[in-house]
Write a protein that holds these residues in place. Structure first.
Motif, PDB file in Angstrom:
ATOM      1  N   SER A 223       0.712  -1.404  -0.049  1.00 17.87           N
ATOM      2  CA  SER A 223      -0.077   0.081   0.072  1.00 17.87           C
ATOM      3  C   SER A 223       0.902   1.269   0.030  1.00 17.87           C
ATOM      4  O   SER A 223       2.074   1.127   0.425  1.00 17.87           O
ATOM      5  N   TRP A 224       0.366   2.352  -0.630  1.00 15.06           N
ATOM      6  CA  TRP A 224       1.334   3.535  -0.645  1.00 15.06           C
ATOM      7  C   TRP A 224       1.489   4.330   0.934  1.00 15.06           C
ATOM      8  O   TRP A 224       2.285   4.731   1.161  1.00 15.06           O
ATOM      9  N   ASP A 225       0.432   4.041   1.902  1.00 13.22           N
ATOM     10  CA  ASP A 225       0.624   4.329   3.121  1.00 13.22           C
ATOM     11  C   ASP A 225       1.821   3.765   3.880  1.00 13.22           C
ATOM     12  O   ASP A 225       2.948   4.374   4.381  1.00 13.22           O
ATOM     13  N   GLN A 226       1.928   2.440   3.430  1.00  9.48           N
ATOM     14  CA  GLN A 226       3.056   1.782   4.076  1.00  9.48           C
ATOM     15  C   GLN A 226       4.489   2.025   3.412  1.00  9.48           C
ATOM     16  O   GLN A 226       5.476   2.430   4.081  1.00  9.48           O
ATOM     17  N   ARG A 269      -6.758   6.945  -5.334  1.00 11.48           N
ATOM     18  CA  ARG A 269      -6.507   5.768  -5.330  1.00 11.48           C
ATOM     19  C   ARG A 269      -4.873   5.426  -5.302  1.00 11.48           C
ATOM     20  O   ARG A 269      -4.478   4.952  -6.435  1.00 11.48           O
ATOM     21  N   ASP A 271      -2.827   3.457  -4.097  1.00 11.75           N
ATOM     22  CA  ASP A 271      -2.399   2.110  -4.144  1.00 11.75           C
ATOM     23  C   ASP A 271      -2.556   1.648  -5.815  1.00 11.75           C
ATOM     24  O   ASP A 271      -1.494   0.871  -6.316  1.00 11.75           O
ATOM     25  N   THR A 275       0.662   0.367  -8.061  1.00 16.37           N
ATOM     26  CA  THR A 275       0.861  -0.807  -9.021  1.00 16.37           C
ATOM     27  C   THR A 275       1.457  -0.723 -10.212  1.00 16.37           C
ATOM     28  O   THR A 275       1.920  -1.177 -10.672  1.00 16.37           O
ATOM     29  N   THR A 458      -6.036  -4.916 -11.594  1.00 19.83           N
ATOM     30  CA  THR A 458      -4.783  -4.639 -11.063  1.00 19.83           C
ATOM     31  C   THR A 458      -3.750  -5.359 -12.074  1.00 19.83           C
ATOM     32  O   THR A 458      -2.426  -5.602 -12.018  1.00 19.83           O
TER      33      THR A 458
END
Length: 540
Positions: A223-226, A269, A271, A275, A458
């Motif tokens: 995830s982008w937050d991580q 979005r 995330d 990807t 995805t």
């Protein structure tokens, strides 16, 4: 429909035709459909030297001859609307119509683009979150009236005329009957916002690969937050975060079917974008369209000069260069004005969602997103307490219709009434091995197929693969940056996917028909965009 009807109405007015109340466009199963009866009614009123009715029955057709053939549709006198026309009206309106066309110069088009950018800068500075619900509605009305209602759609059409002229000149002067040369001259115009979005994705991947730790964090992140939390620990990571923010600020307003304010944007979005960046990081040693595009733009003028140099007449050389330049400018303007409109639509979406959250907190809505199932006048009546319908019941009904319509793939042509509930898609011949379509960018390539049906999937197009899609809009642009070739069920010479494919220089064939229903991911395709054919060479 509200935006298209004035343009079509002006066209009919120019030709001395009174349309009356007959609709040219309507909604069927949530999609816009052109009224072919009305179109044929207009064509029958045109002078024969402009369009012969017997030649016009495939004007709005597609490539799927298995599903329908417009040449087999015959209209009797009772099927066509009774449109009134007059030669005297054509003569009287002719000078004004000519003035309207010739006044739409590129310099004026640029002023319109700059005005739209100014609107975006102004309204992004408005603090709508602190407004009352009535003030938010008033702000939306102001944006609709000030920014959208004043758009002159002729500026979207007239810049396309030089592109047609380039095709005609190449056929006449160079015997370019397949338009291979014309398409080559029109590629790599530069300065297209949505094309630059793909280039910027490739650049993010390049920046990530420059530092081993950043590459590891981005490449393995879920995830982008991580990823963002881990990147903050290093200087190179913080630089990547800054580049990421710049990308979102410039391109975060895009998404699939981006004219629909209901659809969430790239900026919402992260995330999904993560990807895509990871996909661009794969196989760095293999050059992709997104990587060699800047060099292609630099080399394009040399290609134009080389072709023009074959003309002995200096006036012809000058005229060809001029038309190519005007066509490139027109294509870039068309894509960029759409991008600015979509940027403003993203702001409209944010205002609507903020209003939906306020209505949810007041107990009017169960969810903020329910606001998208109101028409604007209905929304105003709800806020004024004057709605003559049950809010929850209407939202439930319309959400159910939306989910039902989204689940079906309606035909491109509908004869008679369409029943979404009882619709059964026609069968296709899965034994087809050679597909025929319209070439929009020349070249030949062999590669694995990557079938993608929606731009928010995805799946990734890996370097060297051939993208097979039902259609494309700016939300699909990131899939182009790795693609070795493009195949589309639908599309035309000046549709978005065709323009972007030409801009990148990717061999592309559109209007193929049921390609996505037959070709499977992993199958080997030979794409001959010079001849407009796709050959399926093996099974998985």
């Amino acid at each position: 429909t509200g935006a298209l009807m004035p343009l079509l109405g002006n066209l009919a007015w120019t030709l001395g035709i009174e349309m009356g109340t007959h609709p040219l466009i309507d909604r069927v199963a949530g999609r816009l459909y052109f009224n072919f009866n009305m179109g044929m009614g207009l064509i029958t009123k045109l002078p024969s030297f402009l369009m012969k009715p017997q030649e016009a029955d495939v004007l709005f057709g597609g490539g799927d001859k298995e599903q329908y053939d417009l040449r087999k549709i015959r209209f009797g006198p009772d099927d066509l609307p009774d449109l009134q026309t007059s030669v005297w009206k054509i003569l009287w309106r002719g000078p004004r119509s000519a003035a309207l066309v010739f006044s739409r110069r590129y310099s004026k088009a640029l002023k319109i683009l700059e005005r739209m950018k100014q609107h975006n800068r102004h309204y992004r500075g408005v603090s709508y979150s602190s407004m009352s619900m009535q003030e938010s509605v008033a702000l939306l009305e102001e944006i609709f009236e000030r920014c959208f209602a004043s758009l002159d759609l002729l500026y979207m059409v007239i810049p396309m005329l030089p592109a047609a002229m380039v095709g005609w000149l190449c056929e006449r002067w160079f015997h370019d009957h397949n338009s291979i040369l014309a398409h080559s001259l029109l590629k790599a115009a530069g300065h297209m916002d949505d094309v630059q979005a793909g280039v910027a994705l490739s650049e993010l991947a390049r920046v990530a690969r420059q530092d081993a730790e950043v590459q590891e964090i981005v490449g393995s992140g879920v995830s982008w937050d991580q990823v963002q939390a881990n990147l903050r620990q290093t200087e190179a990571g913080r630089e990547f975060i800054q580049r990421w923010g710049q990308f979102m600020q410039r391109h975060g307003h895009h998404c699939r079917s981006e004219i629909l304010t209901y659809n969430s944007r790239w900026a919402e979005r992260p995330d999904y974008i993560l990807t895509l960046v990871k996909g661009c990081m794969e196989n760095p040693e293999r050059q992709t369209p997104g990587q060699f595009y800047p060099q292609q733009v630099q080399n394009q003028q040399q290609e134009i000069d080389r072709v023009a140099g074959h003309l002995r007449n200096p006036l012809k050389r000058w005229f060809l260069r001029r038309q190519v330049r005007r066509a490139q400018q027109g294509l870039a303007f068309r894509e960029n004005i759409k991008s600015e409109v979509v940027r403003l639509l993203f702001l409209v979406r944010q205002i609507i969602l903020d209003l939906g959250r306020k209505m949810r907190s007041e107990g009017i809505l169960a969810k903020a997103e329910d606001i998208f199932f109101f028409e604007f006048e209905e929304l105003k009546s709800v806020l004024q307490g004057q709605n003559a319908f049950d809010i929850a019941q209407q939202i439930q009904q319309r959400r159910g219709d939306y989910e039902q319509w989204k689940a079906i793939d309606p035909p491109q042509v509908i004869v008679g009434q369409f029943d979404p509930a009882g619709y059964v898609p026609p069968s296709v011949d899965t034994g087809i091995r050679v597909f025929h379509g319209m070439s929009v960018c020349p070249g030949k390539v062999t590669g694995k197929a990557r079938v993608i049906l929606r731009a928010d999937e995805t799946q990734q197009v890996l370097p060297g693969e051939i993208l097979v899609a039902p259609f494309t809009d700016p939300g699909w642009t990131p899939y182009f940056v790795n693609a070795a070739g493009i195949v589309m069920d639908q599309g035309g010479l000046l549709s978005h996917g065709s323009i972007v494919a030409r801009e990148y220089g990717i061999p592309a064939v559109v209007n193929v028909g049921p390609a996505t229903k037959i070709i499977q991911t992993g199958q080997i395709l030979f794409l001959d965009a010079d001849q407009g054919t796709i050959t399926l060479t093996n099974s998985i």
